[in-house]
Write an enzyme that holds these catalytic residues in place. Structure first.
Site, PDB file in Angstrom:
ATOM      1  N   HIS A 202      -4.299  -5.272 -12.757  1.00 47.27           N
ATOM      2  CA  HIS A 202      -4.352  -4.346 -11.614  1.00 47.27           C
ATOM      3  C   HIS A 202      -2.990  -3.820 -11.179  1.00 47.27           C
ATOM      4  CE1 HIS A 202      -2.686  -7.291  -8.908  1.00 47.27           C
ATOM      5  NE2 HIS A 202      -3.040  -6.658  -7.833  1.00 47.27           N
TER       6      HIS A 202
ATOM      7  N   HIS B 223      -9.914  -3.324  -6.876  1.00 53.73           N
ATOM      8  CA  HIS B 223      -9.453  -4.480  -7.664  1.00 53.73           C
ATOM      9  C   HIS B 223      -9.567  -5.805  -6.909  1.00 53.73           C
ATOM     10  CE1 HIS B 223      -5.377  -2.515  -6.492  1.00 53.73           C
ATOM     11  NE2 HIS B 223      -5.663  -3.411  -5.577  1.00 53.73           N
ATOM     12  N   ASN B 224     -10.318  -5.825  -5.803  1.00 44.44           N
ATOM     13  CA  ASN B 224     -10.615  -7.093  -5.110  1.00 44.44           C
ATOM     14  C   ASN B 224     -12.112  -7.121  -4.776  1.00 44.44           C
ATOM     15  OD1 ASN B 224      -7.922  -7.788  -5.036  1.00 44.44           O
ATOM     16  ND2 ASN B 224      -7.707  -7.693  -2.826  1.00 44.44           N
TER      17      ASN B 224
ATOM     18  N   SER C 211       3.771   4.023 -13.508  1.00 46.64           N
ATOM     19  CA  SER C 211       2.397   3.540 -13.388  1.00 46.64           C
ATOM     20  C   SER C 211       1.673   3.992 -14.651  1.00 46.64           C
ATOM     21  CB  SER C 211       1.710   4.151 -12.170  1.00 46.64           C
ATOM     22  OG  SER C 211       2.331   3.746 -10.986  1.00 46.64           O
TER      23      SER C 211
ATOM     24  N   HIS D  74       0.843  -1.198   0.000  1.00 45.99           N
ATOM     25  CA  HIS D  74       0.000   0.000   0.000  1.00 45.99           C
ATOM     26  C   HIS D  74       0.882   1.253   0.000  1.00 45.99           C
ATOM     27  CE1 HIS D  74      -3.417  -2.568   1.855  1.00 45.99           C
ATOM     28  NE2 HIS D  74      -3.342  -2.679   0.542  1.00 45.99           N
TER      29      HIS D  74
ATOM     30  N   PRO E 282      -0.753   0.679 -10.940  1.00 41.52           N
ATOM     31  CA  PRO E 282       0.510   1.060 -10.317  1.00 41.52           C
ATOM     32  C   PRO E 282       1.593   0.051 -10.637  1.00 41.52           C
ATOM     33  CG  PRO E 282      -1.150   0.500  -8.644  1.00 41.52           C
ATOM     34  CD  PRO E 282      -1.737   0.195  -9.986  1.00 41.52           C
TER      35      PRO E 282
END
Lengths: 482, 139
Positions: A405, A330-331, A386, A205, A379
């Site tokens: 992703h 993305h989850n 990115s 993160h 990213p």
């Protein structure tokens, strides 16, 4: 082509089919170049694509994106759409960090004008945006407010003063998943979330300032408010401990469900329940609640970042021009309309480490972007690049409106750490023109650029396959790692 | 204090550990300590207060899974860090006693967020000199 007993059929320069065999209900489909495929087949991910193809009610294909790698049950970078009557929902198809995602904020600043202030700005962002293990957020939510977060997502955050009303319009699903039920979220999960709203977390993160270095699609870049040389802010975080706990709680319930209903699958990690069953419905309402927590979390993080820019640069909101381009998870597992066997119908799409990429004209995307397609943020490794992409019609034809992703890991954390022994990563990064602040140097060592695949190669595959088009390339200039 | 041994095995995205113990209680205790070694430099954790909990389970793998889940919750829910662990077999399960202290961000540099301990791939095997457990944590 065969690799370790797995047959792979090359469909095009960017697509590979794994023909049905054994109990597979559908074939597998992997988006990758030939060079990437050589690397992908080395870990368990391809086997996992085949395992997912065994799930009851899976439609058309079990899909793998070019950033695919070994995950829990489903591969990371996996997509599976399910029939609502016959199909199942699987927490392993979403992941522990429910609705983990990326948001991008544009600004009216140029990266070069920001450069002299960058060290100060990075230090302030690192101080003001809570990150790292065990960090707590700016709020300690009351149980009543936490319930509102779980039901209303970003909308709660905006109504509580964290951001502008337009932010929710530029968030996937308007920043609020429907059908969230706080009662489906355990007390332990709620306790874990209570003081974590507005925290970045750790691991991969991050919050970073990027420079727009290339524009590939003028029309889309203009619609998104992007221009060459611009400074933008990218935030990657999710639903924190609350989401992890929801996943953990329901994996146990689903294992029981499978035993009772005699669902046999090649991997226990694919624990699942029928979408229409009480267990499935309850998980989906807990998932929606956790997804809303993630939206609110990123909304608070973005608000704090915006405030920090204003304070450090001593400027006004109008001069800063920092507004949300888009926020996309993305989850997830989401109910969506897709065409299957010539008929448009509602299906449940699992995306684990895969991003929704709806094409131009789709009513689900903000009106301002409907001419160019939904923004998607990919990213890459922290020293390199990115990408901003736009969803394309091919996504609806081939991948249930999904794309990749990220870069995808290629090196284990231990190998990454071993490879940096004796090297200063911060100095290495500075040489590449990237300032780094981090909560843990060990985490930073695990996140070195070499640990990831080349994001440009990943993005070229989805671009060439026609599922998402390149709009802009970003280069990080200052990174806060959790 | 003798530090118990564990090692990391290759895994692309997550962390896979192998822990050894001369018997099952030793293995369980070493596994809980290994979990906390992933989170923090345990040498900085003072064993000033203790906690205990019991688990059941039909086999050692299930018992280990429940013990590790409980241990992770100590940190993720109660912000408690473990320095030492001690397990005792109790019919029909296991009692785990740990010593440690509350997380203090100023003194404890926490390195890694563990999202969950996963049940899959969790194995316990007899090896020369005792037992070896292998498991994956999601990070």
């Amino acid at each position: 082509m065969k690799f370790q007993d797995i047959s792979l059929k090359k469909l095009s320069e960017t697509m590979w089919e794994i023909p049905r065999e054994g109990g597979m209900r559908v074939p597998g489909l992997i988006f990758a170049s030939e060079a990437m495929m050589g690397e992908i087949v080395r870990d368990e991910a391809v086997r996992q694509v085949m395992n997912v193809a065994h799930l009851p009610g899976i439609l058309r294909y079990s899909i793998g994106m070019p950033d695919i790698h070994w995950g829990y049950g489903f591969p990371i970078g996996g997509v599976a759409a399910m029939d609502l009557d016959e199909g199942v929902v699987s927490p392993g198809g979403v992941g522990y960090d429910i609705n983990c995602g990326v948001r991008l904020l544009r600004s009216d600043l140029t990266a070069s004008s920001l450069k002299p202030r960058l060290p100060e700005l990075l230090a302030a962002l690192h101080r003001e945006v809570p990150s790292g293990v065990g960090s707590t957020g700016p709020l300690r939510l009351s149980p009543q407010d936490e319930e509102k977060v779980l039901v209303d997502g970003s909308r709660w955050a905006v109504s509580a003063g964290f951001g502008a009303a337009e932010d929710t319009a530029f968030t996937e699903s308007g920043g609020k998943y429907p059908g969230a039920d706080p009662d489906a979220v355990s007390d332990v999960a709620k306790k874990r979330g209570r003081d974590q709203l507005g925290t970045l977390g750790s691991g991969n993160h991050f919050l970073e300032i990027d420079e727009v270095t290339e524009i590939h699609d003028e029309a889309a870049a203009s619609a998104y408010g992007l221009f060459p040389g611009q400074a933008v802010v990218q935030i990657h975080s999710g639903s924190r401990g609350l989401g992890y706990q929801v996943c953990d709680d329901y994996l146990g319930d689903m294992a029981d469900y499978m035993r009772r209903n005699r669902i046999e699958l090649p991997d226990r990690q694919l624990a699942c329940a029928h979408i229409r069953s009480p267990e499935g419905e309850r998980y989906l309402s807990a998932l929606a609640a956790a997804a809303n927590f993630a939206f609110a979390n990123r909304q608070l993080l973005a608000h704090r970042a915006r405030e920090t820019f204003l304070k450090v640069l001593k400027t006004g909101p109008r001069d800063l021009g920092m507004r949300l381009v888009y926020d996309c998870g993305h989850n997830n597992a989401k109910f969506e309309q897709h065409e299957v066997e010539g008929r448009k119908r509602k299906v449940l799409v699992h995306r684990k480490g895969a991003t929704r990429a709806f094409p131009p004209g789709d009513p689900e995307i903000p009106a301002a972007y409907r001419g160019v397609g939904q923004p998607v943020f990919i990213p890459g490794e922290m020293g390199n690049a990115s990408y901003v992409l736009a969803g394309q019609p091919g996504a609806m034809l081939l991948s249930f409106g999904s794309t990749c992703h990220g870069a995808g890991r290629r090196m284990s954390r231990t190998a990454a750490k071993a490879s940096v022994r004796g090297r200063s990563i911060a100095q290495d990064m500075e040489k590449r023109g990237v300032l780094v602040a981090c909560a843990s140097w060990k985490t930073l060592a695990e996140e070195i650029p070499e640990a990831y695949k080349d994001v440009s190669a990943v993005v070229n595959v989805v671009h060439d396959a026609g599922i998402a088009r390149k709009v802009a390339r970003l280069k990080p200039i200052a990174v806060v790692k959790g | 204090m003798k530090e118990r041994q564990y090692r990391l095995l290759p895994h692309t995205a997550d962390i896979r550990l192998e822990v050894r113990g001369k018997d099952l209680p030793e293995l369980f205790a070493a596994s809980v300590e290994a979990l906390f070694s992933l989170i923090v430099d345990r040498r900085r954790v003072r064993p000033v207060s203790s906690k205990s909990w019991n688990v059941s389970g039909k086999d050692p793998e299930e018992q280990l899974f429940s013990l590790l889940r409980g241990a992770l919750l100590l940190f993720s829910s109660d912000r408690f860090l473990v320095r030492t662990a001690h397990a005792t077999m109790k019919v029909p399960g296991v009692e785990m006693k740990v010593a440690g202290e509350p997380f203090d961000p100023l003194r404890h540099a926490a390195d890694r967020e563990i999202k969950a301990v996963t049940a899959h791939g969790m194995t316990i095997e007899r090896v020369p000199g005792g037992y070896a457990a292998r498991f994956i944590v999601d990070v």
